[in-house]
Write a protein that holds these residues in place. Sequence first.
Motif, short mmCIF file in Angstrom:
data_model
loop_
_atom_site.label_atom_id
_atom_site.label_comp_id
_atom_site.label_asym_id
_atom_site.label_seq_id
_atom_site.Cartn_x
_atom_site.Cartn_y
_atom_site.Cartn_z
N PHE A 1 0.84 -1.19 0.00
CA PHE A 1 0.00 0.00 0.00
C PHE A 1 0.88 1.25 0.00
CE2 PHE A 1 -2.35 -3.45 1.96
CZ PHE A 1 -3.49 -3.47 1.16
N THR A 2 0.30 2.36 -0.41
CA THR A 2 1.08 3.59 -0.47
C THR A 2 1.41 4.08 0.94
OG1 THR A 2 -0.82 5.08 -0.43
CG2 THR A 2 -0.11 4.27 -2.61
N GLU A 3 2.38 4.96 1.00
CA GLU A 3 2.75 5.57 2.28
C GLU A 3 1.56 6.31 2.89
OE1 GLU A 3 5.79 8.94 4.06
OE2 GLU A 3 6.33 7.92 2.20
N GLN A 4 0.81 7.02 2.03
CA GLN A 4 -0.36 7.75 2.51
C GLN A 4 -1.42 6.79 3.06
OE1 GLN A 4 -3.12 9.45 -0.28
NE2 GLN A 4 -3.59 11.16 1.09
N GLN A 5 -1.67 5.69 2.38
CA GLN A 5 -2.65 4.72 2.84
C GLN A 5 -2.25 4.14 4.19
OE1 GLN A 5 -2.50 2.31 -0.68
NE2 GLN A 5 -4.43 3.13 -1.49
N ASN A 6 -0.98 3.81 4.35
CA ASN A 6 -0.50 3.28 5.62
C ASN A 6 -0.57 4.32 6.73
OD1 ASN A 6 0.36 0.45 5.22
ND2 ASN A 6 1.72 1.33 3.70
N GLN A 7 -0.22 5.55 6.39
CA GLN A 7 -0.25 6.63 7.38
C GLN A 7 -1.68 6.90 7.84
OE1 GLN A 7 1.39 10.36 6.03
NE2 GLN A 7 2.04 10.90 8.09
N LEU A 8 -2.61 6.99 6.90
CA LEU A 8 -4.00 7.22 7.26
C LEU A 8 -4.56 6.06 8.07
CD1 LEU A 8 -5.27 8.82 3.94
CD2 LEU A 8 -5.22 9.94 6.19
N ALA A 9 -4.21 4.84 7.72
CA ALA A 9 -4.67 3.67 8.47
C ALA A 9 -4.17 3.73 9.91
CB ALA A 9 -4.21 2.39 7.79
N SER A 10 -2.93 4.14 10.11
CA SER A 10 -2.39 4.27 11.47
C SER A 10 -3.12 5.36 12.25
CB SER A 10 -0.89 4.59 11.41
OG SER A 10 -0.18 3.50 10.91
N LEU A 11 -3.41 6.48 11.58
CA LEU A 11 -4.14 7.56 12.24
C LEU A 11 -5.53 7.09 12.67
CD1 LEU A 11 -3.34 10.65 10.00
CD2 LEU A 11 -2.62 10.27 12.36
N PHE A 12 -6.24 6.45 11.75
CA PHE A 12 -7.60 6.03 12.06
C PHE A 12 -7.62 4.93 13.12
CE2 PHE A 12 -8.60 7.52 7.52
CZ PHE A 12 -8.81 8.82 7.96
N LYS A 13 -6.61 4.07 13.11
CA LYS A 13 -6.50 3.04 14.15
C LYS A 13 -6.32 3.71 15.51
CE LYS A 13 -3.93 -1.02 15.58
NZ LYS A 13 -2.79 -1.90 15.33
N MET B 1 -4.12 16.94 7.42
CA MET B 1 -4.00 15.78 6.55
C MET B 1 -5.32 14.99 6.53
SD MET B 1 -1.50 12.41 6.79
CE MET B 1 -0.45 13.31 7.88
N ILE B 2 -5.92 14.81 7.69
CA ILE B 2 -7.20 14.11 7.78
C ILE B 2 -8.29 14.90 7.05
CG2 ILE B 2 -9.00 13.32 9.38
CD1 ILE B 2 -6.68 12.78 11.40
N GLU B 3 -8.29 16.21 7.24
CA GLU B 3 -9.27 17.07 6.58
C GLU B 3 -9.15 16.95 5.06
OE1 GLU B 3 -10.49 21.80 6.27
OE2 GLU B 3 -8.57 21.24 7.13
N VAL B 4 -7.95 17.02 4.54
CA VAL B 4 -7.72 16.94 3.10
C VAL B 4 -8.20 15.58 2.57
CG1 VAL B 4 -5.89 16.78 1.35
CG2 VAL B 4 -5.85 18.63 3.04
N TYR B 5 -7.94 14.53 3.32
CA TYR B 5 -8.37 13.21 2.89
C TYR B 5 -9.89 13.14 2.78
CZ TYR B 5 -9.41 8.24 3.01
OH TYR B 5 -9.93 7.00 2.73
N PHE B 6 -10.60 13.60 3.82
CA PHE B 6 -12.06 13.54 3.78
C PHE B 6 -12.67 14.50 2.77
CE2 PHE B 6 -11.68 11.21 7.83
CZ PHE B 6 -12.46 10.12 7.50
#
Length: 107
Positions: free
Chosen positions: A9-21, A90-95
């Motif tokens: 998975f991309t770095e962004q996908q892994n980073q977002l997954a860690s944040l949401f976890k 970063m979370i805001e931009v994603y959503f």
Amino acid sequence: MGVSKSEFFTEQQNQLASLFKAMSHPARIAIIQYLLQVDTCICGDIVNELPLAQPTVSQHLKELKNANIIKGTIEGTAICYCLNPDTLKMIEVYFKGLTNQLQNKCC
């Protein structure tokens, strides 16, 4: 991440997954909401706001801090916490990106 095969998975996908976890516990959401209401916060203040023991609150704070969702500064014998605006952005931009993509789709 072990079994999750995070390397696929991309770095962004892994980073977002860690944040949401890190955010996936109601106590941590309550901590984030409390920090939004105050300028800075000493750990004891958070303990007074939640129906949890001090060691439990400290563990939740540690998870949020490890995910870079909150920052802490030491003032004497107290630790003052605040939200990390870069991580929240970063979370805001994603959503916002999800919302924009959904507006262009039909169900």
